[in-house]
Design a protein around this motif. Sequence first.
Motif, short mmCIF file in Angstrom:
data_model
loop_
_atom_site.label_atom_id
_atom_site.label_comp_id
_atom_site.label_asym_id
_atom_site.label_seq_id
_atom_site.Cartn_x
_atom_site.Cartn_y
_atom_site.Cartn_z
N MET A 1 -3.48 1.36 0.62
CA MET A 1 -4.73 2.05 0.60
C MET A 1 -4.53 3.21 -0.82
SD MET A 1 -7.18 4.38 3.04
CE MET A 1 -6.86 5.90 2.58
N GLY A 2 -5.56 2.67 -1.76
CA GLY A 2 -5.58 3.41 -3.03
C GLY A 2 -4.88 2.91 -4.14
N LEU A 3 -4.20 1.86 -3.76
CA LEU A 3 -3.38 1.08 -4.97
C LEU A 3 -4.17 -0.18 -5.28
CD1 LEU A 3 0.07 0.79 -3.28
CD2 LEU A 3 -0.70 2.53 -4.83
N ALA A 4 -3.58 -0.57 -6.73
CA ALA A 4 -4.54 -1.73 -7.12
C ALA A 4 -4.55 -2.84 -6.16
CB ALA A 4 -3.62 -2.32 -8.52
N ASP A 5 -5.70 -3.78 -6.65
CA ASP A 5 -5.71 -4.92 -5.71
C ASP A 5 -4.50 -6.01 -5.59
OD1 ASP A 5 -8.18 -4.10 -4.80
OD2 ASP A 5 -9.23 -5.42 -6.04
N ALA A 6 -3.81 -5.73 -6.46
CA ALA A 6 -2.51 -6.76 -6.87
C ALA A 6 -1.47 -5.91 -7.40
CB ALA A 6 -2.97 -7.97 -7.63
N GLY A 7 -0.27 -5.99 -7.07
CA GLY A 7 0.91 -5.41 -7.62
C GLY A 7 2.19 -5.53 -6.80
N ARG A 8 2.90 -4.68 -6.79
CA ARG A 8 4.42 -4.48 -6.01
C ARG A 8 4.22 -3.17 -5.46
NH1 ARG A 8 8.51 -7.84 -6.94
NH2 ARG A 8 8.32 -9.17 -8.79
N CYS A 9 4.63 -3.30 -3.91
CA CYS A 9 4.60 -2.33 -3.20
C CYS A 9 5.75 -1.32 -3.66
CB CYS A 9 5.26 -2.64 -1.78
SG CYS A 9 5.69 -1.33 -0.65
N PRO A 10 5.39 -0.01 -3.85
CA PRO A 10 6.22 1.15 -4.19
C PRO A 10 7.39 1.58 -3.30
CG PRO A 10 3.93 1.98 -3.47
CD PRO A 10 3.88 0.65 -3.32
N GLU A 11 7.21 0.97 -1.87
CA GLU A 11 8.17 1.11 -0.91
C GLU A 11 9.43 0.12 -1.13
OE1 GLU A 11 10.03 3.60 2.22
OE2 GLU A 11 8.07 3.86 0.91
N CYS A 12 9.12 -1.03 -1.10
CA CYS A 12 9.96 -2.02 -0.79
C CYS A 12 9.91 -3.07 -2.07
CB CYS A 12 10.00 -2.89 0.13
SG CYS A 12 8.64 -3.93 0.35
N GLY A 13 9.15 -3.10 -3.13
CA GLY A 13 8.95 -3.58 -4.21
C GLY A 13 8.47 -5.21 -3.99
N SER A 14 8.08 -5.63 -2.72
CA SER A 14 7.25 -6.94 -2.71
C SER A 14 6.10 -6.96 -3.31
CB SER A 14 7.08 -7.07 -1.29
OG SER A 14 8.39 -7.18 -0.32
N LYS A 15 5.75 -8.27 -3.74
CA LYS A 15 4.49 -8.59 -4.29
C LYS A 15 3.34 -8.71 -3.32
CE LYS A 15 5.92 -11.18 -8.41
NZ LYS A 15 5.85 -12.23 -9.06
N TYR A 16 2.20 -8.02 -3.58
CA TYR A 16 0.96 -7.95 -2.67
C TYR A 16 -0.11 -8.49 -3.58
CZ TYR A 16 -0.44 -3.36 -4.28
OH TYR A 16 -0.88 -2.41 -5.15
N ASP A 17 -1.20 -8.95 -2.90
CA ASP A 17 -2.54 -9.28 -3.50
C ASP A 17 -3.73 -9.06 -2.50
OD1 ASP A 17 -4.96 -10.11 -4.65
OD2 ASP A 17 -3.78 -12.06 -5.52
N LYS A 18 -4.26 -7.87 -2.44
CA LYS A 18 -5.29 -7.53 -1.44
C LYS A 18 -6.49 -8.62 -1.27
CE LYS A 18 -4.51 -2.56 -1.70
NZ LYS A 18 -5.28 -1.41 -1.76
N VAL A 19 -6.81 -9.36 -2.47
CA VAL A 19 -7.88 -10.17 -2.53
C VAL A 19 -7.51 -11.53 -1.91
CG1 VAL A 19 -9.38 -11.30 -4.11
CG2 VAL A 19 -8.71 -9.01 -4.59
N SER A 20 -6.28 -11.87 -2.24
CA SER A 20 -5.82 -13.56 -1.45
C SER A 20 -5.34 -13.04 -0.11
CB SER A 20 -5.04 -14.12 -2.32
OG SER A 20 -3.91 -13.54 -2.56
N GLY A 21 -4.80 -11.85 -0.06
CA GLY A 21 -4.18 -11.60 1.42
C GLY A 21 -2.69 -11.89 1.40
N ARG A 22 -2.10 -12.39 0.11
CA ARG A 22 -0.56 -12.75 0.10
C ARG A 22 0.00 -11.57 0.14
NH1 ARG A 22 -0.65 -16.67 -4.83
NH2 ARG A 22 -2.71 -15.81 -4.89
N GLY A 23 0.95 -11.24 0.95
CA GLY A 23 2.12 -10.07 0.91
C GLY A 23 1.48 -9.09 1.60
N VAL A 24 0.34 -9.10 2.22
CA VAL A 24 -0.26 -7.90 3.06
C VAL A 24 -0.64 -8.34 4.44
CG1 VAL A 24 -1.40 -7.05 0.86
CG2 VAL A 24 -2.63 -8.57 2.30
N THR A 25 -0.60 -7.15 5.23
CA THR A 25 -1.06 -7.38 6.87
C THR A 25 -2.37 -6.37 6.98
OG1 THR A 25 0.38 -5.79 7.56
CG2 THR A 25 1.11 -8.09 7.44
N ARG A 26 -3.50 -7.00 7.55
CA ARG A 26 -4.45 -6.19 7.76
C ARG A 26 -4.56 -5.60 9.15
NH1 ARG A 26 -6.46 -9.40 3.88
NH2 ARG A 26 -7.14 -8.37 1.87
#
Length: 113
Positions: free
Chosen positions: A17-42
């Motif tokens: 929450m509060g991070l860009a829609d796409a990028g890398r996780c500041p904790e583990c470095g994994s790529k994520y994309d909130k719009v497509s849902g890749r690399g995220v869990t809701r």
Amino acid sequence: MAGGIETNCAGCGYDLMGLADAGRCPECGSKYDKVSGRGVTRTSATGRADARGDRAVLLVKLGLLLTLALGCGAVGVWQSLDAVSPGRALLAWGGIGAVFVFAAFVTWVTDGK
């Protein structure tokens, strides 16, 4: 976000929450994309809180049942010290304690999900 949907990193569960829609996780470095849902869990924030509450209730139940089982064992030993037939006291209280151990096992299997 009380009661809302939270977006977390699929790799480590970090709250994005509060991070860009796409990028890398500041904790583990994994790529994520909130719009497509890749690399995220809701997840539902209230669902997670409910799960934590269920876990706490389970641990309290197990603790109580196992404490009762140990108490029965202690009473059996205490009564056997002064009994004419010490084996009878140990067997009786041990049986009652075994019922509590069995109840704890059933609780763990059924509520432990």
